[in-house]
Design a protein around this motif. Sequence first.
Motif, mmCIF file in Angstrom:
data_model
loop_
_atom_site.group_PDB
_atom_site.id
_atom_site.type_symbol
_atom_site.label_atom_id
_atom_site.label_comp_id
_atom_site.label_asym_id
_atom_site.label_seq_id
_atom_site.Cartn_x
_atom_site.Cartn_y
_atom_site.Cartn_z
ATOM 1 N N SER A 37 27.083 -9.524 -4.500
ATOM 2 C CA SER A 37 28.718 -9.862 -4.126
ATOM 3 C C SER A 37 29.577 -8.893 -4.764
ATOM 4 O O SER A 37 30.617 -8.669 -4.228
ATOM 5 N N LEU A 38 29.497 -8.327 -5.680
ATOM 6 C CA LEU A 38 30.489 -7.624 -6.522
ATOM 7 C C LEU A 38 30.246 -5.956 -5.807
ATOM 8 O O LEU A 38 30.753 -4.850 -6.329
ATOM 9 N N GLY A 39 29.352 -5.713 -4.730
ATOM 10 C CA GLY A 39 29.074 -4.272 -4.058
ATOM 11 C C GLY A 39 28.113 -3.484 -4.554
ATOM 12 O O GLY A 39 27.830 -2.415 -4.150
ATOM 13 N N TYR A 40 27.337 -3.898 -5.554
ATOM 14 C CA TYR A 40 26.177 -3.269 -6.025
ATOM 15 C C TYR A 40 24.901 -3.363 -5.112
ATOM 16 O O TYR A 40 24.857 -4.483 -4.632
ATOM 17 N N ARG A 41 24.235 -2.274 -4.726
ATOM 18 C CA ARG A 41 22.993 -2.148 -3.862
ATOM 19 C C ARG A 41 21.790 -1.607 -4.775
ATOM 20 O O ARG A 41 21.792 -0.726 -5.654
ATOM 21 N N GLN A 42 20.663 -2.301 -4.605
ATOM 22 C CA GLN A 42 19.442 -1.993 -5.097
ATOM 23 C C GLN A 42 18.577 -0.938 -4.167
ATOM 24 O O GLN A 42 18.371 -1.276 -3.178
ATOM 25 N N VAL A 43 18.324 0.332 -4.814
ATOM 26 C CA VAL A 43 17.648 1.271 -3.922
ATOM 27 C C VAL A 43 16.182 1.540 -4.266
ATOM 28 O O VAL A 43 16.070 1.701 -5.413
ATOM 29 N N ALA A 44 15.336 1.409 -3.392
ATOM 30 C CA ALA A 44 13.617 1.765 -3.708
ATOM 31 C C ALA A 44 13.589 2.566 -2.962
ATOM 32 O O ALA A 44 13.657 2.937 -1.595
ATOM 33 N N GLU A 45 12.936 3.686 -3.372
ATOM 34 C CA GLU A 45 12.272 5.040 -2.699
ATOM 35 C C GLU A 45 10.663 4.719 -2.850
ATOM 36 O O GLU A 45 10.096 4.479 -4.140
ATOM 37 N N PHE A 46 10.171 5.255 -1.834
ATOM 38 C CA PHE A 46 8.520 5.043 -1.554
ATOM 39 C C PHE A 46 8.108 5.906 -0.495
ATOM 40 O O PHE A 46 8.915 6.449 0.242
ATOM 41 N N HIS A 47 6.955 6.132 -0.487
ATOM 42 C CA HIS A 47 6.266 6.973 0.535
ATOM 43 C C HIS A 47 5.153 5.780 1.460
ATOM 44 O O HIS A 47 4.548 5.246 0.441
ATOM 45 N N PRO A 48 5.237 5.994 2.546
ATOM 46 C CA PRO A 48 4.819 4.710 3.285
ATOM 47 C C PRO A 48 2.995 5.222 3.491
ATOM 48 O O PRO A 48 2.946 6.452 3.225
ATOM 49 N N ASP A 91 0.977 -1.257 0.089
ATOM 50 C CA ASP A 91 0.091 -0.039 0.087
ATOM 51 C C ASP A 91 0.789 1.186 0.000
ATOM 52 O O ASP A 91 0.164 2.215 0.266
ATOM 53 N N SER A 92 2.049 0.984 -0.383
ATOM 54 C CA SER A 92 2.932 2.302 -0.177
ATOM 55 C C SER A 92 2.881 3.018 -1.559
ATOM 56 O O SER A 92 2.565 2.246 -2.490
ATOM 57 N N LEU A 93 3.147 4.148 -1.561
ATOM 58 C CA LEU A 93 3.417 4.863 -3.048
ATOM 59 C C LEU A 93 4.873 4.818 -3.529
ATOM 60 O O LEU A 93 5.815 5.277 -2.907
ATOM 61 N N TYR A 94 4.913 4.018 -4.624
ATOM 62 C CA TYR A 94 6.161 3.765 -5.152
ATOM 63 C C TYR A 94 6.756 5.108 -5.984
ATOM 64 O O TYR A 94 5.856 5.780 -6.451
ATOM 65 N N VAL A 95 7.976 5.419 -5.835
ATOM 66 C CA VAL A 95 8.293 6.384 -6.349
ATOM 67 C C VAL A 95 9.665 6.036 -7.554
ATOM 68 O O VAL A 95 9.447 6.303 -8.481
ATOM 69 N N SER A 96 10.492 5.384 -7.093
ATOM 70 C CA SER A 96 11.570 4.792 -8.155
ATOM 71 C C SER A 96 12.434 3.921 -7.563
ATOM 72 O O SER A 96 12.396 3.651 -6.202
ATOM 73 N N ASP A 97 13.441 3.258 -8.303
ATOM 74 C CA ASP A 97 14.478 2.513 -7.832
ATOM 75 C C ASP A 97 15.505 2.559 -8.756
ATOM 76 O O ASP A 97 15.456 2.913 -9.987
#
Length: 321
Positions: free
Chosen positions: A275-286, A231-237
């Motif tokens: 494992s190679l140091g990459y991270r996935q970021v998700a932005e949202f509004h609760p 139910d969050s408002l997705y912004v970007s990833d």
Amino acid sequence: MLWLTWRQHRMQVLLTTALLAVLGAVLLISGLGVAGFAAQNAPATDCVADTPACATYSVEMNERMRLVGEVLGWLPLLAPAMIGAFWGAPLLAREFEHGTHQLTWTQSVTRRRWLMVKIVGLGAAVTLGGLVLSGMVNLWLAAFDVPPYGVDYFSSRWFRLVGIIPAAWWLSAFVLGVATGVLFRRTLPAMAVTLAVCASAFFGLLKAPPLYAEPERVVQAEVMDDPVPDDSLYVSDYWINRNGVKFTSQERALALAGSCGTDETTKKYAKCSFSLGYRQVAEFHPVSRFWQFQWTEAGILLIPALALGGVAVRRALRPRI
């Protein structure tokens, strides 16, 4: 004055009331049908979406929502535009156009009181109408909001049909119509400008809610289910490397093509990326920000509308030499 206001504007009031009554009857019949279907056919709340029972239930609920939802989808645009054009714009423009204000303002009722009774009385009726619409839609959506099926109130489809937003849109459109009527002093030009401004405001704010606050961030460093709460408002990833540099999915795919392959849909590829140091970021509004965003958009609409309305009323009260 109240009797005169009713006599002059009863057609708009009665027509709007009739349309709300018809819509309410449609929503009631649809909601009762949905509630009965859900009571008899709802699978377990933890059912998996791709199982036959859960999939069939979701498809049927989507179809029942679509039948009425297509009609409701036009209301956030059409309803305020019609209120502004047919309630607000003619309110004073017609008086100036026909010259009847000159007779009215020479009677025992002062022009200030005449204006206030008309604007405040009809403005209150408009606000009440918006709240009634919101209440009816919210009750209708509640019939669908039964696990495992859910309603995303944050989506652009429903956000402007529930809460205080319908009342804010209706009232701001009404005040805008009154202001254009005073400024142009002709009914048809005032109606045309009101419709154009309402449409521009709607499309301008259509995708604006994600900008109403700084989004929250979740950094995903391992394979996991969707980290964004329901139910969050997705912004970007997006993706970042170990130094925090932002990458698009395409840039990351090119960088990892040699080490992790090209099939981004597998867990193996995701594990290799992490494992190679990459991270996935998700932005949202609760979902807890729903009412904050409702009041934010209401302020965006009402503050300039009321300011313009105040200027228009002052101009209307000023004697013309």
